[in-house]
Write a protein that holds these residues in place. Structure first.
Motif, PDB file in Angstrom:
ATOM      1  N   ASP A  46      12.727 -32.196  30.147  1.00  0.00           N
ATOM      2  CA  ASP A  46      13.596 -31.511  29.199  1.00  0.00           C
ATOM      3  C   ASP A  46      13.238 -30.024  29.102  1.00  0.00           C
ATOM      4  O   ASP A  46      14.116 -29.153  29.125  1.00  0.00           O
ATOM      5  CB  ASP A  46      13.463 -32.181  27.835  1.00  0.00           C
ATOM      6  N   LEU A  47      11.944 -29.732  29.010  1.00  0.00           N
ATOM      7  CA  LEU A  47      11.510 -28.340  28.899  1.00  0.00           C
ATOM      8  C   LEU A  47      11.766 -27.575  30.192  1.00  0.00           C
ATOM      9  O   LEU A  47      12.150 -26.398  30.164  1.00  0.00           O
ATOM     10  CB  LEU A  47      10.024 -28.288  28.534  1.00  0.00           C
TER      11      LEU A  47
ATOM     12  N   THR B  17       8.390 -28.253  21.076  1.00  0.00           N
ATOM     13  CA  THR B  17       8.315 -29.434  21.935  1.00  0.00           C
ATOM     14  C   THR B  17       6.987 -30.162  21.764  1.00  0.00           C
ATOM     15  O   THR B  17       6.947 -31.398  21.748  1.00  0.00           O
ATOM     16  CB  THR B  17       8.510 -29.036  23.413  1.00  0.00           C
TER      17      THR B  17
ATOM     18  N   SER C 266      17.394 -23.211  33.074  1.00  0.00           N
ATOM     19  CA  SER C 266      18.742 -22.789  32.683  1.00  0.00           C
ATOM     20  C   SER C 266      18.732 -21.390  32.079  1.00  0.00           C
ATOM     21  O   SER C 266      19.650 -20.593  32.310  1.00  0.00           O
ATOM     22  CB  SER C 266      19.335 -23.788  31.685  1.00  0.00           C
TER      23      SER C 266
ATOM     24  N   ALA D 240       9.835 -22.326  23.183  1.00  0.00           N
ATOM     25  CA  ALA D 240      10.142 -23.754  23.333  1.00  0.00           C
ATOM     26  C   ALA D 240       8.906 -24.631  23.221  1.00  0.00           C
ATOM     27  O   ALA D 240       8.987 -25.758  22.728  1.00  0.00           O
ATOM     28  CB  ALA D 240      10.833 -23.991  24.673  1.00  0.00           C
TER      29      ALA D 240
ATOM     30  N   ASP E 243      15.300 -26.494  30.200  1.00  0.00           N
ATOM     31  CA  ASP E 243      15.523 -25.362  29.287  1.00  0.00           C
ATOM     32  C   ASP E 243      15.117 -24.043  29.933  1.00  0.00           C
ATOM     33  O   ASP E 243      15.863 -23.054  29.882  1.00  0.00           O
ATOM     34  CB  ASP E 243      14.719 -25.569  28.001  1.00  0.00           C
TER      35      ASP E 243
END
Length: 379
Positions: free
Chosen positions: A268-269, A307, A275, A303, A272
């Motif tokens: 997921d990180l 997280t 992107s 982030a 991020d």
């Protein structure tokens, strides 16, 4: 036009996932015949009446037997009314009581066409679980549409890979670390390809995530040994040894569970960061790799804080009752932190967080290098 290009890039991964789904659905685990009771049906039944006269209450503890008159709803004895036994062992966590009208899961032992015994297993929950899963999938489809459909495909294939590939491989005694690492890397490639398709963003995010997972695996192995933690701290792990699987290396399985548990957050990180770098490069095509990496670092710093807290809450949430027991008993914090099972959770949380902290800069670096200059050709 851009949407069509994006869809064409993800078509290949979607077809690959569909092929994988077809294979996994027919793939045997190899343990289909390992039933504890071979001459028995496991079916649902409805409770007609109950008898609690043999139950003994001792404070909070209840022991003895509850007898239930049930009607079997499926299997070769469908429609048969019989008496089923619900044994209470004095455990609030495991014991259950039934009431008339409840739907239960029962084990019907038989000899030919005759029922010998019927045991109450638990309340029947499969229908409610199906409704809950269906509502979630419907919400996902309504909100995310095509992306949601790909997410559902990824979710189902991941569950099947864990159940039909990882678990049987571990039971067969294969090296837990290498098997789990291989599975996680395959999942990382497949999941990120569903998001980005086959382009350099997928390569950048996969590279960063893989490096972060590798860091987690190495640190997990090192600190599990330094903390002198045995894999038997995992719930139900000793039951495997007593069931005839003494060859299993529970400690290596514990290490594998560390990076396996944090791999989703790592992916997921990495998405991020990747992107974010991609958007920066798209808005400023002439940006240098150094500047793109710096932008990725800036996003990663923000982030990482949220997280790692998410990971902490995910791991500690299931231990609220244990923490309450420690406080109620006045257990000193130093003594509490030194307990083996608490230390095991500390390793889980902190080593998993190491992976998250390292995946941010690593993904920023791979994204910056692959998406700027010559690396842009293919995005």
């Amino acid at each position: 036009m851009l949407q069509k290009i994006k869809e064409s890039k993800t078509l290949g991964p979607v077809l690959l996932w569909l092929c994988l789904l077809a294979v996994l659905l027919v793939l045997p685990t190899g343990f289909e015949s390992a039933l504890s009771y071979k001459n028995a049906d496991r079916v649902d039944a409805v409770v007609l009446s109950t008898d609690e006269s043999d139950i003994v209450d001792t404070g909070l503890v209840r022991s003895g037997e509850q007898r239930c008159q049930v009607r079997i709803l499926a299997g070769k004895f469908k429609g048969t009314e019989t008496t089923a036994v619900n044994r209470l062992n004095g455990s609030l966590a495991e014991d259950k009581l039934f009431a008339p009208g409840d739907r239960a899961f029962v084990v019907v032992s038989h000899s030919g066409s005759e029922i010998t015994t019927v045991y109450m297993t638990d309340h029947f929950r499969l229908d409610k679980e199906a409704w809950l899963a269906g509502l979630f999938l419907l919400l996902l489809l309504l909100f995310a549409r095509g992306t949601g459909l790909r997410a559902i495909l990824s979710f189902v294939d991941t569950v099947l890979l864990l159940w039909k590939v990882l678990i049987p491989s571990l039971l067969k005694g294969w090296n837990p670390i290498w098997v789990s690492m291989g599975l996680v890397l395959v999942l990382t490639v497949l999941v990120l390809s569903l998001i980005y398709g086959w382009d350099r963003r997928c390569l950048a995010a996969t590279s960063g995530a893989a490096l972060g997972i590798l860091v987690t695996a190495v640190l997990g192995y090192v600190f599990t040994d330094l903390f002198q933690i045995h894999g038997a701290v995992m719930e139900s792990s000793e039951s495997l040894l007593y069931a005839g699987y003494q060859h299993l290396d529970l400690t290596k399985i514990f290490v594998a569970s560390i990076f396996l548990g944090s791999s989703g957050a790592v992916m997921d990180l990495s998405v991020d960061i990747c992107s974010a770098v991609y958007e920066v490069v798209e808005k400023k095509p002439g940006i240098t790799a150094k500047e793109a990496i710096a932008s990725g670092f800036a996003v990663g710093r923000a982030a990482c804080g949220s997280t790692t807290t998410t990971l902490l809450l995910a791991y500690s949430g299931s231990y609220i009752a244990l923490l309450m027991v420690f406080m109620a008993q006045g257990t000193p914090v130093a003594l509490m932190l030194n307990y083996k099972y608490v230390a095991a959770e500390i390793v889980h949380t902190i080593v998993g967080s190491f992976g998250l902290v390292t995946v941010a800069p690593l993904t920023a670096i791979t994204s910056g290098l692959l998406m700027t200059g010559r690396g842009r050709g293919g995005i």
